[in-house]
Design an enzyme around this catalytic site. Structure first.
Site: not given
Length: 317
Positions: A18-19, A21, A26, A41, A136
């Site tokens: 789902i993510g 970076g 994640v 994560k 951030d």
């Protein structure tokens, strides 16, 4: 047996990515015995395992768990892979981040954007009260979900770049790991003092980032992002704030003035706290934000369709 197979066997049924970076990935998962959906994560399998990076992941969990706010994502646990490498167990959120919402719908109505930012201010107030600076903040780290009563709920994500200020009575050196900056966040949303590294990050650095995020949600573009990173740096360091009303003529000049104050090059010219910024934004919430998050934007960005088995491929590079 690969790491993801061990997780499937022992505790979690992995569902999808789902993510992803620069350093972390994640995944959505379901706890086998509890039936609870969570977000896990991990460090990206294709990145080096430097000790400070592993340490930073654990520190992120410890910092996030200390912040008690409905507007900060909840940290549930720190797990361990079979080789001892840590991973984080977080609450699973339905909805989308504000960057995805902006991409799906274009610039937001000013009342909605301001209402969302005021919720972020509430989460940031709780964070700053604990001496934690996010470092951030940006639309993609502000997640729009639904509260139990169906109203929009914004949560701050990803404290992976956070710094922790020493508090009164703390023994010198206790927070050395947290204060050591491993990165400066995302350049278009990094305050001038972060780019110069001239002073430790403080709450006013986060205020600057919130101003940049609000400008982005209203104008449909970052106030300082340029084609080249060097140009982005120069735009931020110039101290010149773009004209929000030129990008959105329907925006009240007084609201644009609030954004400009957030983006002041001199930290002393900004709002003193997230709570003060929230008060300044209150008059611009003219109606309750739309509650139908699921209809307002896709449930997940397109990147969520990455196949879980692709993670295994990365692990074997």
């Amino acid at each position: 047996m690969m790491w993801y197979e061990q997780l499937l066997e022992d505790n979690y049924a992995l569902e999808r990515v789902i993510g992803c970076g620069g350093a972390g990935i994640v995944l959505a998962a379901r706890h086998r015995r509890l039936g609870q959906r969570v977000a896990l994560k991990f460090l990206r399998p294709d990145r080096p395992r430097a000790p400070e990076v592993l340490e930073r992941l654990v520190l992120e969990a410890q910092i996030t768990a200390r912040i008690k706010s409905a507007h900060v994502t909840r940290m549930l646990d720190i797990g361990r892979l079979p080789d001892g490498e840590p991973f984080l167990v977080m609450e699973y959120l339905e909805g989308c981040d504000l960057a995805a919402l902006l991409k799906a719908r274009g610039p937001l109505a000013s009342s909605d954007a301001v209402a969302y930012l005021r919720q972020a201010c509430a989460g940031l107030t709780a964070s700053h009260a604990m001496g934690i600076i996010h470092r951030d903040l940006k639309p993609s780290n502000l997640f729009l979900s639904l509260a139990p009563n169906g109203s929009p709920l914004v949560k701050i994500l990803d404290f992976g770049s956070a710094e922790e200020s020493p508090r009164p009575g703390t023994v010198a050196g206790t927070h050395e790991r947290a204060r050591k900056p491993l990165d400066m966040g995302s350049p278009p949303f990094a305050a001038p003092e972060q780019l110069r590294a001239e002073r430790p990050a403080d709450p006013k650095s986060d205020i600057w980032a919130l101003g940049a995020a609000l400008f982005t949600l209203l104008a449909g573009r970052s106030p300082f992002a340029r084609p080249y990173l060097s140009e982005t740096y120069l735009a931020i360091l110039s101290g010149r704030v773009p004209n929000l009303t030129a990008a959105r003529p329907d925006i009240e000049r007084s609201l644009a003035a609030v954004v400009e104050r957030c983006l002041a090059a001199d930290p002393e010219q900004r709002f003193a706290s997230a709570a003060e910024l929230s008060v300044a934004l209150e008059p611009f919430v003219t109606q309750a934000p739309k509650a139908a998050v699921s209809r307002a934007a896709p449930a997940r960005p397109a990147r969520s369709k990455i196949n879980v088995h692709r993670v295994a491929e990365l692990a074997h590079r």
